[in-house]
Design a protein around this motif. Structure first.
Motif, PDB file in Angstrom:
ATOM      1  N   SER A 172      11.435  -2.747   4.139  1.00 33.97           N
ATOM      2  CA  SER A 172      12.448  -1.696   4.019  1.00 33.97           C
ATOM      3  C   SER A 172      13.530  -1.921   5.061  1.00 33.97           C
ATOM      4  N   HIS A 173      14.766  -1.638   4.684  1.00 33.31           N
ATOM      5  CA  HIS A 173      15.927  -1.830   5.548  1.00 33.31           C
ATOM      6  C   HIS A 173      16.881  -0.652   5.418  1.00 33.31           C
ATOM      7  N   LEU A 174      17.727  -0.513   6.414  1.00 33.62           N
ATOM      8  CA  LEU A 174      18.785   0.493   6.383  1.00 33.62           C
ATOM      9  C   LEU A 174      20.131  -0.218   6.417  1.00 33.62           C
ATOM     10  N   SER A 175      21.072   0.284   5.623  1.00 36.69           N
ATOM     11  CA  SER A 175      22.453  -0.210   5.668  1.00 36.69           C
ATOM     12  C   SER A 175      23.292   0.817   6.406  1.00 36.69           C
ATOM     13  N   LEU A 176      23.979   0.356   7.449  1.00 35.11           N
ATOM     14  CA  LEU A 176      24.814   1.239   8.249  1.00 35.11           C
ATOM     15  C   LEU A 176      26.247   0.722   8.241  1.00 35.11           C
ATOM     16  N   ARG A 177      27.188   1.635   8.444  1.00 37.00           N
ATOM     17  CA  ARG A 177      28.600   1.274   8.371  1.00 37.00           C
ATOM     18  C   ARG A 177      29.414   2.036   9.401  1.00 37.00           C
ATOM     19  N   LYS A 178      30.368   1.338  10.015  1.00 37.72           N
ATOM     20  CA  LYS A 178      31.320   1.963  10.929  1.00 37.72           C
ATOM     21  C   LYS A 178      32.728   1.602  10.489  1.00 37.72           C
ATOM     22  N   TRP A 179      33.614   2.602  10.453  1.00 35.39           N
ATOM     23  CA  TRP A 179      35.042   2.342  10.287  1.00 35.39           C
ATOM     24  C   TRP A 179      35.626   2.252  11.688  1.00 35.39           C
ATOM     25  N   GLN A 213      38.030  -3.316   9.974  1.00 34.52           N
ATOM     26  CA  GLN A 213      37.813  -1.873  10.045  1.00 34.52           C
ATOM     27  C   GLN A 213      36.459  -1.483   9.462  1.00 34.52           C
ATOM     28  N   HIS A 214      36.172  -1.986   8.268  1.00 34.06           N
ATOM     29  CA  HIS A 214      34.921  -1.649   7.577  1.00 34.06           C
ATOM     30  C   HIS A 214      33.848  -2.637   8.043  1.00 34.06           C
ATOM     31  N   PHE A 215      32.925  -2.165   8.896  1.00 30.17           N
ATOM     32  CA  PHE A 215      31.961  -3.047   9.544  1.00 30.17           C
ATOM     33  C   PHE A 215      30.559  -2.565   9.206  1.00 30.17           C
ATOM     34  N   THR A 216      29.755  -3.437   8.602  1.00 29.82           N
ATOM     35  CA  THR A 216      28.447  -3.038   8.111  1.00 29.82           C
ATOM     36  C   THR A 216      27.330  -3.831   8.776  1.00 29.82           C
ATOM     37  N   ALA A 217      26.122  -3.294   8.658  1.00 31.88           N
ATOM     38  CA  ALA A 217      24.931  -3.983   9.148  1.00 31.88           C
ATOM     39  C   ALA A 217      23.755  -3.565   8.284  1.00 31.88           C
ATOM     40  N   ARG A 218      22.919  -4.513   7.940  1.00 30.05           N
ATOM     41  CA  ARG A 218      21.646  -4.196   7.279  1.00 30.05           C
ATOM     42  C   ARG A 218      20.542  -4.495   8.276  1.00 30.05           C
ATOM     43  N   VAL A 219      19.778  -3.481   8.634  1.00 31.16           N
ATOM     44  CA  VAL A 219      18.835  -3.559   9.739  1.00 31.16           C
ATOM     45  C   VAL A 219      17.433  -3.245   9.243  1.00 31.16           C
ATOM     46  N   VAL A 230      24.420   4.452   5.074  1.00 33.76           N
ATOM     47  CA  VAL A 230      24.978   4.558   3.726  1.00 33.76           C
ATOM     48  C   VAL A 230      23.992   4.095   2.667  1.00 33.76           C
ATOM     49  N   ASP A 231      22.850   3.589   3.089  1.00 30.12           N
ATOM     50  CA  ASP A 231      21.908   3.051   2.114  1.00 30.12           C
ATOM     51  C   ASP A 231      20.564   2.814   2.782  1.00 30.12           C
ATOM     52  N   GLY A 232      19.510   2.974   2.028  1.00 27.78           N
ATOM     53  CA  GLY A 232      18.187   2.543   2.436  1.00 27.78           C
ATOM     54  C   GLY A 232      17.639   1.650   1.344  1.00 27.78           C
ATOM     55  N   ILE A 233      17.153   0.474   1.690  1.00 26.26           N
ATOM     56  CA  ILE A 233      16.717  -0.502   0.689  1.00 26.26           C
ATOM     57  C   ILE A 233      15.205  -0.722   0.795  1.00 26.26           C
ATOM     58  N   LEU A 234      14.531  -0.594  -0.337  1.00 30.06           N
ATOM     59  CA  LEU A 234      13.129  -0.958  -0.454  1.00 30.06           C
ATOM     60  C   LEU A 234      13.052  -2.305  -1.157  1.00 30.06           C
ATOM     61  N   THR A 235      12.327  -3.246  -0.579  1.00 32.94           N
ATOM     62  CA  THR A 235      12.185  -4.569  -1.173  1.00 32.94           C
ATOM     63  C   THR A 235      10.796  -4.709  -1.776  1.00 32.94           C
TER      64      THR A 235
END
Length: 332
Positions: A318-325, A123-129, A148-153
């Motif tokens: 930089s990346h984005l974390s996305l999530r789908k239920w 159900q809880h399905f994520t991706a870091r893009v 749900v998140d933005g990541i700076l490296t």
């Protein structure tokens, strides 16, 4: 009509040209330093290991001259246990061509992935893009994923850098078994910007306990190579968890480490504790033969970004974390 088929690990050579052309390989920001060939070899090794593993699932779209696209995802047992629902992560969604062709191929793949995930109980399905992978970002948004998140490296070459000693009275050392409970207590109240706390479908108490469990596993050596702590009069004031990517030495000729989690007790902030632990972690990495250290922080965590920049780190990705239920509305 594009056709989706199960990916055959024994036919890996068929997918190599597609993977070699993928611009968002791990550590691509070091391309000038290590060379494109090294980036390709590490990436190919990781994808091949993923599709050979029984823990992963993979699909591809064949074309007249090889693979047009492929998708790899993983059920996440630990996340499922913590969240109380089936969890999974999209590892790779790759397609050839321009934006339009990429989007079309990825759409066919994503539909099949989501259907299979539902059959797997995820159900809880994520991706870091990667933030520049626009065809993937736009497609996931179209199919109900939320950011749900933005990541700076940030990155720092630590070989020729020296750092000041910690403030008087502050002890910087590796964690001990008796530190686990104080560390977990700090973890429960520290991660308000992360992807679990930003997810409207995850209660704060669940996100807090997830981070506490994550830190316990880090201290036990299950998901981290070391946990560096700051202590004052035997009281734990903060910590840094450290992870070394040993594969980089094999493929790049240099070793890259990552600062994974950082936190300071609320009443110890503003005293230079986070900076002192960060320096302590960098010293630990250097003692292990690491040449480059990376650290990621949330896009909206401005104080953390300022800290890392003041320690000499520079922004590299930089990346984005996305999530789908899957099958569940975000409004429920």
């Amino acid at each position: 009509m594009k056709k989706v088929e199960p990916l055959n690990p024994e036919a890996f050579a068929t997918y190599v040209p597609l993977l070699q052309a993928y611009p968002f390989k791990p550590y691509a920001h070091y391309g000038r330093r290590v060379g494109e060939e090294a980036l390709q070899q590490l990436f190919l090794a990781r994808v091949q290991a993923s599709i050979k593993s029984s823990a992963h699932s993979a699909l591809w779209v064949p074309g007249s001259d090889g693979a047009q696209g492929l998708a790899v995802w993983t059920p996440l047992a630990w996340d499922s246990q913590q969240l109380g629902v089936g969890a999974g992560r999209l590892e790779y969604l790759i397609a050839s061509g321009d934006y339009k062709n990429q989007y079309a191929t990825k759409e066919v793949l994503l539909r099949a992935v989501l259907k299979t995930c539902a059959d797997q109980g995820i159900q809880h399905f994520t991706a870091r893009v990667h933030a520049s992978d626009l065809s993937t970002v736009h497609l996931l948004e179209q199919y109900g994923f939320i950011t749900v998140d933005g990541i700076l490296t940030f990155s720092l070459d630590i070989m020729d850098v020296h750092w000041p000693s910690p403030p008087a009275g502050l002890e910087i050392r590796l964690s001990r078994p008796e530190d686990i409970e104080p560390i977990k207590a700090i973890a429960r109240s520290s991660y308000v910007c992360g992807r679990f706390h930003s997810d409207p479908c995850i209660p704060k108490t669940v996100a807090d306990e997830l981070h506490a469990a994550w830190l316990e596993n880090s201290c036990l050596g299950k998901v981290a190579d070391a946990v560096v702590v700051a202590a004052e009069n035997s009281r734990i004031l903060g910590y840094v968890t450290c992870k070394i990517d040993r594969q980089t030495a094999e493929y790049f000729g240099l070793t890259i480490g990552t600062i994974v989690l950082v936190a300071t007790a609320a009443d110890a902030r503003g005293r230079g504790v986070a900076r002192a632990i960060t320096y302590g972690a960098l010293n630990w990495f250097r003692d292990q033969g690491v040449q480059i250290v990376e650290v990621g922080t949330q896009l909206r965590n401005i104080p953390a970004s300022r800290l890392y920049e003041s320690c000499g780190f520079r922004l590299v990705a930089s990346h984005l974390s996305l999530r789908k239920w899957i099958g569940v509305s975000d409004l429920q």
